[in-house]
Design an enzyme around this catalytic site. Structure first.
Site, PDB file in Angstrom:
ATOM      1  CE  LYS A  31      -3.799  -0.498   2.325  1.00  0.00           C
ATOM      2  NZ  LYS A  31      -4.385  -0.775   3.646  1.00  0.00           N
ATOM      3  NE  ARG A 101      -5.404   3.315   3.761  1.00  0.00           N
ATOM      4  CZ  ARG A 101      -5.424   3.564   2.455  1.00  0.00           C
ATOM      5  NH1 ARG A 101      -4.777   4.597   1.953  1.00  0.00           N
ATOM      6  NH2 ARG A 101      -6.071   2.744   1.651  1.00  0.00           N
ATOM      7  N   GLY A 110      -8.499  -7.455   4.148  1.00  0.00           N
ATOM      8  CA  GLY A 110      -9.268  -7.518   5.385  1.00  0.00           C
ATOM      9  C   GLY A 110      -8.506  -7.996   6.600  1.00  0.00           C
ATOM     10  CG  MET A 112      -3.182  -5.937   8.546  1.00  0.00           C
ATOM     11  SD  MET A 112      -2.390  -6.427  10.061  1.00  0.00           S
ATOM     12  CE  MET A 112      -1.269  -7.644   9.403  1.00  0.00           C
ATOM     13  NE  ARG A 351      -5.905  -4.327  -3.308  1.00  0.00           N
ATOM     14  CZ  ARG A 351      -6.513  -4.604  -2.182  1.00  0.00           C
ATOM     15  NH1 ARG A 351      -5.827  -4.793  -1.087  1.00  0.00           N
ATOM     16  NH2 ARG A 351      -7.818  -4.699  -2.124  1.00  0.00           N
ATOM     17  CG  HIS A 473     -13.610 -11.262   3.376  1.00  0.00           C
ATOM     18  ND1 HIS A 473     -13.984 -12.569   3.620  1.00  0.00           N
ATOM     19  CD2 HIS A 473     -12.315 -11.174   3.718  1.00  0.00           C
ATOM     20  CE1 HIS A 473     -12.957 -13.222   4.116  1.00  0.00           C
ATOM     21  NE2 HIS A 473     -11.927 -12.397   4.191  1.00  0.00           N
ATOM     22  CB  SER A 798      11.563 -43.031 -14.955  1.00  0.00           C
ATOM     23  OG  SER A 798      10.427 -42.297 -14.581  1.00  0.00           O
ATOM     24  CB  CYS A 865       7.086 -41.330 -13.736  1.00  0.00           C
ATOM     25  SG  CYS A 865       7.802 -42.642 -12.743  1.00  0.00           S
ATOM     26  CE1 TYR A 885       9.594 -38.966 -18.352  1.00  0.00           C
ATOM     27  CE2 TYR A 885      11.613 -39.189 -19.637  1.00  0.00           C
ATOM     28  CZ  TYR A 885      10.655 -39.742 -18.798  1.00  0.00           C
ATOM     29  OH  TYR A 885      10.739 -41.042 -18.390  1.00  0.00           O
TER      30      TYR A 885
HETATM   31  P1  ADP Z   1      -7.696  -2.376   3.398  1.00  0.00           P
HETATM   32  O1  ADP Z   1      -6.296  -2.809   3.516  1.00  0.00           O
HETATM   33  O2  ADP Z   1      -8.657  -3.236   4.109  1.00  0.00           O
HETATM   34  O3  ADP Z   1      -8.092  -2.096   1.978  1.00  0.00           O
HETATM   35  P2  ADP Z   1      -7.454   0.473   3.749  1.00  0.00           P
HETATM   36  O4  ADP Z   1      -6.255   0.931   4.473  1.00  0.00           O
HETATM   37  O5  ADP Z   1      -7.422   0.598   2.286  1.00  0.00           O
HETATM   38  O6  ADP Z   1      -7.791  -0.997   4.193  1.00  0.00           O
HETATM   39  O7  ADP Z   1      -8.660   1.275   4.333  1.00  0.00           O
HETATM   40  C1  ADP Z   1      -9.988   0.897   4.224  1.00  0.00           C
HETATM   41  C2  ADP Z   1     -10.803   2.050   3.705  1.00  0.00           C
HETATM   42  O8  ADP Z   1     -10.655   3.202   4.487  1.00  0.00           O
HETATM   43  C3  ADP Z   1     -10.381   2.454   2.323  1.00  0.00           C
HETATM   44  O9  ADP Z   1     -11.108   1.714   1.400  1.00  0.00           O
HETATM   45  C4  ADP Z   1     -10.735   3.912   2.242  1.00  0.00           C
HETATM   46  O10 ADP Z   1     -12.010   4.055   1.691  1.00  0.00           O
HETATM   47  C5  ADP Z   1     -10.749   4.356   3.677  1.00  0.00           C
HETATM   48  N1  ADP Z   1      -9.603   5.218   3.911  1.00  0.00           N
HETATM   49  C6  ADP Z   1      -8.366   4.872   4.244  1.00  0.00           C
HETATM   50  N2  ADP Z   1      -7.571   5.947   4.346  1.00  0.00           N
HETATM   51  C7  ADP Z   1      -8.350   7.009   4.075  1.00  0.00           C
HETATM   52  C8  ADP Z   1      -8.103   8.414   3.988  1.00  0.00           C
HETATM   53  N3  ADP Z   1      -6.896   8.920   4.205  1.00  0.00           N
HETATM   54  N4  ADP Z   1      -9.135   9.204   3.686  1.00  0.00           N
HETATM   55  C9  ADP Z   1     -10.352   8.682   3.445  1.00  0.00           C
HETATM   56  N5  ADP Z   1     -10.648   7.391   3.514  1.00  0.00           N
HETATM   57  C10 ADP Z   1      -9.655   6.546   3.814  1.00  0.00           C
HETATM   58 MG    MG Z   2      -7.887  -0.779   0.795  1.00  0.00          MG
END
Ligand code: ADP
Ligand code: MG
Ligand code: MG
Length: 909
Positions: A31, A101, A110, A112, A351, A473, A798, A865, A885
């Site tokens: 990220k 984040r 999902g 963290m 990503r 998810h 083999s 094999c 092979y």
């Molecule tokens: P995940 O790893 O689960 O995708 P994120 O770190 O992307 O978690 O955060 C989840 C959500 O929180 C993101 O989809 C985004 O919409 C919101 N978010 C994260 N950072 C910000 C920010 N700086 N401003 C507004 N929304 C945010």
């Molecule tokens: Mg995200």
């Protein structure tokens, strides 16, 4: 590792320039690295900084303490954000709010939890109200913050799976007390009350005071992200995805932007192409006046991105431009998160997008055609196992149409993971696991899934959810696991307590009853429906579909042709019958690496002759029985040679311990007594006499042919007579006669002498010669170690890596089920060595055997094999070891071809 004094632990991003870049994933996490990269290519990203993964490692190595320099570096970067965004963290007039984040190297959906709106307290919320003139928005942000922080950092969570979320309980009570149905109808005052009630509940149930100091909030959140690296669901996910614990996670601290500032604000997620089908279309979902994870959580049903085109053409155009820019820059399909604050677009994440195996292949091949990537790149991008999805079954159309016509269609959801699955309904991940362990096919049905469910999802054939979109998810994880998935099936009413699911006007389905789901169309159908081969299989194997009629097949064919031009390893198949051999050729097999002659012994009443041979008193009796088998075997081999049309065919002489063929039931024993004209007791005595303590290490393999040369004689005669007969029809033949379980060269010498003698006899009788080879399996450690001696006699090796694994580890595969899974679970062994070759141990024997063998006989053909021949990592190992092979089951041949191509490419790099 000792760190230098001035180690950089914090990387800033924002404005026009970032300290980091995409290549720094290991240090900044996925990220963080991509946020930096987006800044660098000029996309609008709210300013922030990334605390490196090294800090996570440090944290766990040093009793959860941070490096000394960290605080200063965080302070300095915070200043930069403040400057960039024109606001101050903790300020009572113009407060900067932050999100915290997590972000590991590999994305862990999902795993963290993110904390939004950090920096709010009773003072800053007032400032926010003044600034926005929107008390409702300010208090909504505040209550979300308290809720997230209370959950993630302070630990106020449901206690077990039946327990409700304590925050939701308070929220629902508030709504009920005020006669309100939707969250959006809560007033600023309600929300303000909620903030207080949340704080009180946190104090009551966890003993924690809610921190008012923003700095304290920040460090609490950072600590929580690092701690979550070691929570159970993260550990399970890492295990399932082979992610080492040492990698650690980074922490991203970023200034907030708000999608919930009114109807000119919003939030969304999108893929630059369709992640399920791979189609080159903009694919995504958004919600106006929403924040954070509203889209993903499935609380409100989001709109498709195509609707944005109508609702706000300007924003759509801007997003679409970003989409193209991202693909051009990353040369891949990307998954993005964005937020619109009062008409201004902000990118929050990018990503490389998760996709189905199906889409992965489609996208890679399309991108080659679009000249975005090279053929090599395309090959390297596709995990060979993903080919399974092109080969995977679909529903039998006729049966499905019938089921639908008879009113069995229950509902339609989103087509989140293609393929067809049918199975018994389970309503919890745990139940799904239990049912699957009993051998049932299971469809996991949930309102929505969460990371706790991944084990159960893994055990299921398919996943069906009532809530959540294509990026929920359930959808993400299912696609990654290659599971069939129908998500967001809104009309489904699921009652966990009663164990039922129901759609208005349709019969109720109870736990354990069959349903069928079509992950390509989103249909949910009551009852069991037969599945049917995929398009590729229909073209290649069943021939019901013309190659020109299938786009999927065309994609498969292009990809495979690139793989074939690239690979060095040949790919053969393990096949015992002409029909299997034909299929394998259709899948691209270049020969047979193993024909197990004994598999033919059970057909029809041949087994009686086989038993007669085993139970005979002397060579004469055995010969009489063998004479009955000879025409059968010859006919089998003729069939195989005929379809293989000159491709090499390796046939192994009798290998298994004899007990596998003996009668156990009284009825069969009687038949044997009659056939042989002896008493039942006599037969029973003979059977008892042949019983062994440890048959796998007993009287089997070439030991049989050594004790009873007439068995080898008959088999060689059958093979070579068949070969000559087919050659006489003008079809080329290439028999390779393989002697199993040789441990000493002298064993091979004895068998080879028989082969050569019988060959001479056959050729003389038939008046025609064919070329043939005599070789051996290398499947005992002693054989590998004395391969130079053995190669004096053998024309090919083999590696029988199943037996070689058993005998190297000294464990029997048939008994290993009791402890091997535990070994893998406890990481005593990294993987099941019967699944993926143990490269350090068993692999060394393969290397030694190959080297020693080729030293004596440079022309020695070497292959493998065992089951490993179709497992991508093992195939790569075989490439590196310079085998000629690999041989695997027919349906794995395409996988091995791709794995071999990838191995060759990696080798070049
Ligand atoms: P995940 O790893 O689960 O995708 P994120 O770190 O992307 O978690 O955060 C989840 C959500 O929180 C993101 O989809 C985004 O919409 C919101 N978010 C994260 N950072 C910000 C920010 N700086 N401003 C507004 N929304 C945010
Ligand atoms: Mg995200
Ligand atoms: Mg063997």
């Amino acid at each position: 590792m000792a760190k230098k004094k001035n180690t950089k632990y914090v990387y800033f991003f924002g404005g026009k320039k970032a300290d980091g870049k995409a290549e720094m994933k290991n240090l900044l996490g996925g990220k963080g690295a991509n946020l930096a990269e987006m800044v660098n290519i000029g996309l609008p990203v709210p300013a922030g900084f990334t605390i490196t993964t090294e800090v996570c490692t440090y944290y766990y190595d040093n009793k959860k303490k941070y490096p000394k320099e960290l605080e200063k570096q965080v302070e300095a970067s915070l200043k930069k954000i403040e400057k960039e965004m024109g606001a101050k963290f903790g300020d009572k007039k113009n407060p900067l709010l932050l999100s915290v984040r997590s972000g590991a190297r590999a994305s862990m959906p999902g795993m963290m939890d993110t904390i939004l709106n950090l920096g709010l307290n009773d003072d800053t919320v007032e400032a926010l109200i003044k600034q926005t003139n929107n008390p409702r928005f300010a208090y909504d942000s505040y209550r979300r913050f308290v809720q997230m922080y209370g959950d993630v950092v302070l630990g106020l969570q449901p206690e077990d799976k039946h327990d409700l979320d304590p925050f939701e309980v308070i929220l629902d009570a508030k709504k009920e007390a005020n006669g309100i149905k939707n969250d959006t109808d809560l007033t600023a005052d309600h929300l303000k009350e909620l903030v207080e009630e949340f704080k009180i509940e946190i104090k009551k149930r966890t003993g924690h005071d809610f921190p008012t100091d923003p700095k304290k909030q920040l460090w609490g959140a950072v600590g929580a992200v690092f701690s979550s690296w070691m929570n159970e669901r993260a550990i399970v996910y890492r295990k399932l995805n082979d992610i080492p614990a040492e990698w650690g996670t980074a922490v991203n601290v970023q200034s907030m932007v708000f999608g919930n500032m009114g109807e000119d604000s919003g939030t969304g997620v999108a893929f630059t192409r369709d992640p399920a089908s791979g189609k080159n279309i903009f694919y995504g979902e958004y919600l106006f006046n929403a924040q954070g994870e509203d889209v993903v959580a499935g609380v409100r049903t989001p709109h498709e991105i195509s609707e944005l085109r109508k609702e706000s053409p300007k924003l759509y155009k801007e997003l679409d431009k970003i989409r193209l820019k991202l693909e051009k820059h990353y040369h891949d399909m990307m998954d993005v998160e964005f937020t619109i604050q009062q008409g201004k677009l902000w990118m929050l994440q990018a990503r490389v997008g998760k996709r189905t195996g199906f889409a992965a292949i489609q996208i890679a091949v399309d991108m080659v055609r679009e000249k975005l990537i090279s053929k090599e790149e395309a090959l390297l991008r596709i995990d060979p196992e993903q080919l399974n999805q092109l080969l995977r079954p679909i529903f039998d159309t006729e049966q499905k149409t019938k089921a639908i016509a008879s009113g069995k269609l229950l509902a339609k959801g989103l087509n989140a993971g293609p393929g067809a699955a049918t199975g018994k309904v389970a309503f919890s991940a745990h139940d799904a696991e239990i049912m699957a362990s009993k051998g049932d096919k299971v469809i996991l049905v949930r309102v929505e899934t969460s990371p706790e469910d991944i084990k159960g999802m893994n055990a299921s054939e398919g996943i069906l959810t009532a809530k959540g979109g294509m990026t929920s998810h359930a959808a993400l994880v299912a696609r990654q696991m290659g599971k069939v998935c129908v998500a967001g099936c809104g009309s489904l009413e699921i009652d966990y307590k009663k164990g039922t699911m129901k759609v208005e006007g349709k019969p109720t389905i109870k736990e354990g009853e069959y349903i069928s789901i079509d992950g390509s169309t989103g249909e949910v159908i009551a009852g069991e429906i037969q599945t049917k081969p995929s398009e590729v299989v229909q073209v290649l194997i069943t021939k019901e579909l013309a190659p020109t009629k299938s786009k999927v097949y065309k994609t498969y064919k292009d990809l495979m042709s690139w793989a074939d031009k690239t690979r060095k390893l040949k790919v053969r198949t393990n096949a015992d019958e002409p029909s299997q051999s034909t299929n394998a050729i259709a899948f691209g097999a270049e020969g047979i690496g193993l024909t197990r002659t004994e598999h033919m012994f059970f057909e029809g009443d041949r087994i009686i002759a086989v038993r007669e041979m085993i139970l005979a008193n002397d060579a004469e009796g055995r010969k009489a029985a063998l004479a009955k088998l000879l025409p059968h075997q010859r006919k089998d081999f003729e069939g195989i040679f005929e379809v293989m049309k000159g491709r090499p065919v390796t046939i192994r002489t009798l290998d298994p311990p004899l007990h596998e063929f003996l009668p156990h039931e009284t009825k069969d024993i009687k038949v044997m007594a009659e056939t042989m004209g002896i008493s039942v007791k006599n037969v029973k005595d003979k059977i008892a006499n042949l019983s062994e303590f440890n048959p796998m290490l007993g009287f089997r393999g070439c030991r049989l042919g050594t004790a009873f040369p007439e068995i080898t004689e008959m088999q060689v005669r059958a093979i070579l007579e068949a070969a000559v007969n087919i050659a006489k029809k003008g079809i080329k033949v290439k028999p390779e006669i393989m002697i199993p379980l040789v441990s000493h060269v002298n064993e091979l010498k004895v068998q080879e002498a028989i082969v050569r003698r019988v060959a001479k006899e056959v050729f003389k009788e038939k008046g025609k010669k064919v070329n043939y080879l005599v070789g051996t399996m290398i499947e005992l450690p002693r054989a590998a170690l004395t391969a130079d001696e053995i190669a004096e006699v053998a024309e090919f090796f083999s590696f029988g890596t199943n037996d070689l694994t058993q005998t190297s580890f000294g464990l029997s595969r048939d008994d290993a089920g009791k402890f091997l899974p535990m070994y893998v679970e406890k990481e005593i062994l990294p993987r099941d060595p019967f699944e993926s070759i143990d490269q350090n141990g068993v692999g060394q024997l393969v290397e030694i055997g190959t080297k020693k063998g080729r030293k004596v006989n440079p022309k020695l053909k070497v292959g493998i094999c065992g089951e490993h021949g179709g497992e991508p990592e093992s195939v790569e190992f075989c490439h590196r070891t310079e085998l000629d092979y690999v041989s695997c089951s027919p349906y794995r041949v395409p996988i091995a071809r791709l794995a071999a191509a990838r191995a060759a490419l990696r080798d070049k790099k």
